[in-house]
Design a protein around this motif. Structure first.
Motif, PDB file in Angstrom:
ATOM      1  N   ILE A  90       0.833  -1.198   0.000  1.00 23.08           N
ATOM      2  CA  ILE A  90       0.000   0.000   0.000  1.00 23.08           C
ATOM      3  C   ILE A  90       0.872   1.254   0.000  1.00 23.08           C
ATOM      4  CG2 ILE A  90      -1.697   1.324   1.306  1.00 23.08           C
ATOM      5  CD1 ILE A  90      -2.847  -1.359   2.276  1.00 23.08           C
ATOM      6  N   ARG A  91       1.979   1.230   0.764  1.00 22.50           N
ATOM      7  CA  ARG A  91       2.886   2.373   0.761  1.00 22.50           C
ATOM      8  C   ARG A  91       3.430   2.620  -0.645  1.00 22.50           C
ATOM      9  NH1 ARG A  91       6.422   5.543   3.845  1.00 22.50           N
ATOM     10  NH2 ARG A  91       5.699   4.738   5.839  1.00 22.50           N
ATOM     11  N   ASP A  92       3.786   1.527  -1.331  1.00 22.84           N
ATOM     12  CA  ASP A  92       4.298   1.674  -2.697  1.00 22.84           C
ATOM     13  C   ASP A  92       3.231   2.225  -3.633  1.00 22.84           C
ATOM     14  OD1 ASP A  92       6.747   0.720  -1.910  1.00 22.84           O
ATOM     15  OD2 ASP A  92       6.381  -1.338  -2.571  1.00 22.84           O
ATOM     16  N   GLU A  93       1.976   1.787  -3.432  1.00 22.87           N
ATOM     17  CA  GLU A  93       0.885   2.305  -4.258  1.00 22.87           C
ATOM     18  C   GLU A  93       0.692   3.801  -4.025  1.00 22.87           C
ATOM     19  OE1 GLU A  93      -3.936   1.678  -4.998  1.00 22.87           O
ATOM     20  OE2 GLU A  93      -2.785   0.140  -3.901  1.00 22.87           O
ATOM     21  N   LEU A  94       0.792   4.195  -2.759  1.00 21.55           N
ATOM     22  CA  LEU A  94       0.663   5.617  -2.445  1.00 21.55           C
ATOM     23  C   LEU A  94       1.845   6.415  -3.002  1.00 21.55           C
ATOM     24  CD1 LEU A  94      -0.640   5.262   1.208  1.00 21.55           C
ATOM     25  CD2 LEU A  94      -1.908   6.234  -0.707  1.00 21.55           C
ATOM     26  N   LYS A  95       3.008   5.822  -2.942  1.00 22.66           N
ATOM     27  CA  LYS A  95       4.189   6.488  -3.481  1.00 22.66           C
ATOM     28  C   LYS A  95       4.028   6.735  -4.978  1.00 22.66           C
ATOM     29  CE  LYS A  95       9.234   6.169  -3.671  1.00 22.66           C
ATOM     30  NZ  LYS A  95      10.424   5.343  -3.322  1.00 22.66           N
ATOM     31  N   ALA A  96       3.397   5.760  -5.659  1.00 20.35           N
ATOM     32  CA  ALA A  96       3.165   5.916  -7.096  1.00 20.35           C
ATOM     33  C   ALA A  96       2.198   7.067  -7.376  1.00 20.35           C
ATOM     34  CB  ALA A  96       2.613   4.618  -7.674  1.00 20.35           C
ATOM     35  N   ARG A  97       1.402   7.419  -6.386  1.00 18.98           N
ATOM     36  CA  ARG A  97       0.493   8.568  -6.491  1.00 18.98           C
ATOM     37  C   ARG A  97       1.169   9.860  -6.018  1.00 18.98           C
ATOM     38  NH1 ARG A  97      -5.082   7.545  -6.909  1.00 18.98           N
ATOM     39  NH2 ARG A  97      -5.635   5.337  -7.010  1.00 18.98           N
ATOM     40  N   ASN A  98       2.483   9.786  -5.796  1.00 19.37           N
ATOM     41  CA  ASN A  98       3.258  10.936  -5.293  1.00 19.37           C
ATOM     42  C   ASN A  98       2.803  11.373  -3.910  1.00 19.37           C
ATOM     43  OD1 ASN A  98       4.857  11.169  -7.665  1.00 19.37           O
ATOM     44  ND2 ASN A  98       3.181  12.258  -8.676  1.00 19.37           N
ATOM     45  N   VAL A  99       2.448  10.371  -3.088  1.00 20.35           N
ATOM     46  CA  VAL A  99       2.023  10.625  -1.721  1.00 20.35           C
ATOM     47  C   VAL A  99       3.132  10.177  -0.768  1.00 20.35           C
ATOM     48  CG1 VAL A  99       0.377   9.990   0.093  1.00 20.35           C
ATOM     49  CG2 VAL A  99      -0.420  10.437  -2.240  1.00 20.35           C
ATOM     50  N   VAL A 100       3.515  11.084   0.134  1.00 16.32           N
ATOM     51  CA  VAL A 100       4.534  10.793   1.143  1.00 16.32           C
ATOM     52  C   VAL A 100       3.853  10.634   2.487  1.00 16.32           C
ATOM     53  CG1 VAL A 100       6.596  11.651   2.304  1.00 16.32           C
ATOM     54  CG2 VAL A 100       6.273  12.088  -0.137  1.00 16.32           C
ATOM     55  N   LEU A 101       4.140   9.511   3.168  1.00 15.45           N
ATOM     56  CA  LEU A 101       3.539   9.230   4.472  1.00 15.45           C
ATOM     57  C   LEU A 101       4.529   9.544   5.585  1.00 15.45           C
ATOM     58  CD1 LEU A 101       1.883   5.752   3.768  1.00 15.45           C
ATOM     59  CD2 LEU A 101       0.848   8.017   3.549  1.00 15.45           C
ATOM     60  N   GLU A 102       3.985   9.933   6.726  1.00 12.34           N
ATOM     61  CA  GLU A 102       4.804  10.130   7.918  1.00 12.34           C
ATOM     62  C   GLU A 102       4.071   9.542   9.103  1.00 12.34           C
ATOM     63  OE1 GLU A 102       6.965  13.654  10.553  1.00 12.34           O
ATOM     64  OE2 GLU A 102       6.165  14.087   8.563  1.00 12.34           O
ATOM     65  N   ASP A 103       4.674   8.545   9.714  1.00 11.20           N
ATOM     66  CA  ASP A 103       4.104   7.899  10.898  1.00 11.20           C
ATOM     67  C   ASP A 103       4.739   8.533  12.132  1.00 11.20           C
ATOM     68  OD1 ASP A 103       2.545   5.954   9.434  1.00 11.20           O
ATOM     69  OD2 ASP A 103       4.457   4.974   8.966  1.00 11.20           O
ATOM     70  N   LYS A 104       3.915   9.188  12.933  1.00  5.69           N
ATOM     71  CA  LYS A 104       4.451   9.924  14.080  1.00  5.69           C
ATOM     72  C   LYS A 104       3.460   9.887  15.228  1.00  5.69           C
ATOM     73  CE  LYS A 104       6.548  14.431  15.117  1.00  5.69           C
ATOM     74  NZ  LYS A 104       6.843  15.785  14.552  1.00  5.69           N
ATOM     75  N   GLN A 105       3.936   9.438  16.391  1.00  5.79           N
ATOM     76  CA  GLN A 105       3.130   9.398  17.606  1.00  5.79           C
ATOM     77  C   GLN A 105       1.806   8.674  17.389  1.00  5.79           C
ATOM     78  OE1 GLN A 105       2.833  13.517  18.792  1.00  5.79           O
ATOM     79  NE2 GLN A 105       4.933  13.575  19.581  1.00  5.79           N
ATOM     80  N   GLY A 106       1.910   7.513  16.700  1.00  7.68           N
ATOM     81  CA  GLY A 106       0.740   6.681  16.492  1.00  7.68           C
ATOM     82  C   GLY A 106      -0.244   7.203  15.476  1.00  7.68           C
TER      83      GLY A 106
END
Length: 458
Positions: free
Chosen positions: A433-449
């Motif tokens: 799913i992270r790779d799919e989001l990356k393909a959409r030019n979406v950057v995720l940040e997991d912070k404090q839950g």
């Protein structure tokens, strides 16, 4: 002290207003027969930035930007479309206002229209005739005697004898001199007209601004601005008209913004590289366009390309990423903060926005490093002085220019699925799913839950 490059003297000068703490400023506006193009955006943003900074310094600024709503192109376009001139101009005035609002360009304090100032134009032309600076010809046209005004050419730094007939000035046999320019045009069949001492007709282009500026600001004001393409002949002719009639300077400081080139070529419809502001807004948020323009000094020529717009978008995202991590409480803006002091220094040097933007990145880096609320306020406040960084950071970081392309709901659903996969320790699904989001030019940040996201351009 604030210094301005004065196009009239071709040097930097200390800025001293005519009246203490008050500035009267006139900028040539649009001829409203079509949508505003990206070159217009350069002028709109440049002089809006200048106005905002002058206001930030505490000046009381009276800002005037005119509208030309009668002209040969307007008449031709209205005839092509089978509408009245007023219907056409109302449509494009509304469109211009919408474009300005999108680009965060403040509305002018006064926005005169040429058609509302014709009486004043007739009065000024009559005065020029009385002073032997203008003459009427039998068919009803009126011309300015260029050679009677000894300073003609002083703005564009041209010798009147070196101006070759037929290249820059229209040659007509009824003129006394090929250099003479029209003040009043006789009426042609099926064209709008006004009554005048010389018969039915309408004003020439140059006379409009001499009158509208005088009626709004007086015959002597602080700053006159416009695009570099207006320096000759338009502004040169304004000076001849106004100073010839009033016998004193029209404006103390003349300012001109640079051109826009498209992929290193001059923008033109014939080359197929002509873009309206609305064209560009289909692919880039309006604030990106403004940020891109401000990354170049207002007097330089700017090369426009999608690649450079993407670079500007990513730079603006960096600033908004810092603002997205807001402190719980915000202190007052500190004008003595080292970055604020340096910001004032570079902006006082003829509005050096590229260096000012470098200082915004410095403030963002400081805040990311130390999380000092004072740095946050500096970044936010100084960005606002330039007309940027006033959007909701989270919304900007998730924004797309064309809302029909907005896939935010899909992204949010994928993040929920990814979090469920992580909770179930299904790392393969989480990574997919992270790779799919990356393909959409979406950057995720997991912070404090919590998972936050933002977009990035390619």
């Amino acid at each position: 002290m604030l210094t301005i490059f004065n196009s009239l003297t071709r040097k930097h000068e200390n800025f001293i207003p005519i009246e203490p703490n008050k500035i009267r400023m006139y900028v040539c506006g649009m001829t409203v027969y079509d949508y505003c193009h990206i070159g217009h955006a350069r002028s709109l943003i440049s002089f809006d930035m200048i106005r905002r900074y002058l206001m930030h310094k505490g000046f009381d600024v009276h800002f005037v930007r005119n509208i030309t709503d009668i002209d040969d192109k307007i008449i031709a376009r209205a005839n092509e479309r089978g509408v009245t001139i007023q219907e056409l101009t109302n449509e494009f005035i509304q469109a211009m206002h919408e474009d300005c609002a999108a680009l965060n360009v403040l509305a002018p304090d006064t926005e005169p229209k040429a058609t509302e100032a014709v009486a004043g134009m007739i009065e000024l032309i009559s005065g020029l005739i009385e002073k032997d600076l203008a003459y009427a010809v039998p068919d009803g046209d009126v011309y300015y005697r260029v050679r009677r005004f000894k300073d003609y050419g002083k703005l564009s730094n041209q010798n009147i004898d070196e101006l070759r007939s037929g290249e820059r000035v229209e040659v007509e046999s009824k003129k006394e001199d090929p250099l003479d320019f029209v003040l009043w045009k006789r009426a042609k069949p099926n064209e709008p007209f006004w009554e005048s001492p010389w018969g039915n007709g309408r004003p020439g282009w140059h006379i409009e601004c001499s009158v509208m500026s005088k009626e709004a600001l007086g015959s002597h004001f602080d700053i006159h601005g416009g695009g570099m393409d207006l320096k000759f002949p338009h502004h040169e002719c304004e000076i001849a008209q106004s100073e010839g009639y009033h016998d004193h300077p029209m404006a103390n400081y003349w300012m001109h913004n640079g051109f826009i080139n498209i992929n290193n070529e001059k923008m033109s419809k014939s080359l197929g590289n002509f873009f309206t502001i609305r064209d560009v807004l289909k692919y880039f948020p309006a604030e990106v366009i403004r940020f891109f323009m401000l990354n170049s000094h207002y007097r330089t020529h700017v090369n426009y390309s999608d690649e450079l717009l993407n670079q500007a978008w990513n730079g603006l995202r960096r600033l908004y990423t810092a603002l997205n991590d807001a402190p719980e409480s915000l202190p007052e803006f500190d004008a003595n903060h080292p970055i604020a002091v340096r910001f004032a220094e570079v902006m006082d040097d003829d509005f050096n926005t590229p260096q000012a933007i470098d200082l915004l990145f410095e403030a963002a880096n400081l805040y990311n490093k130390n999380h000092d609320p004072k740095d946050y306020v500096i970044l936010k406040t100084l960005g606002n002085v330039l007309g940027i960084l006033d959007a909701n950071p989270d919304q900007f970081l998730k924004s797309v220019p064309n809302q029909s392309d907005d896939d935010s709901e899909i992204i949010e659903a994928l993040i929920i699925k990814r979090n469920e996969a992580r909770a179930n320790k299904d790392w393969a699904e989480s990574d997919r799913i992270r790779d799919e989001l990356k393909a959409r030019n979406v950057v995720l940040e997991d912070k404090q839950g919590k998972t936050t996201w933002r977009r990035e351009t390619n």
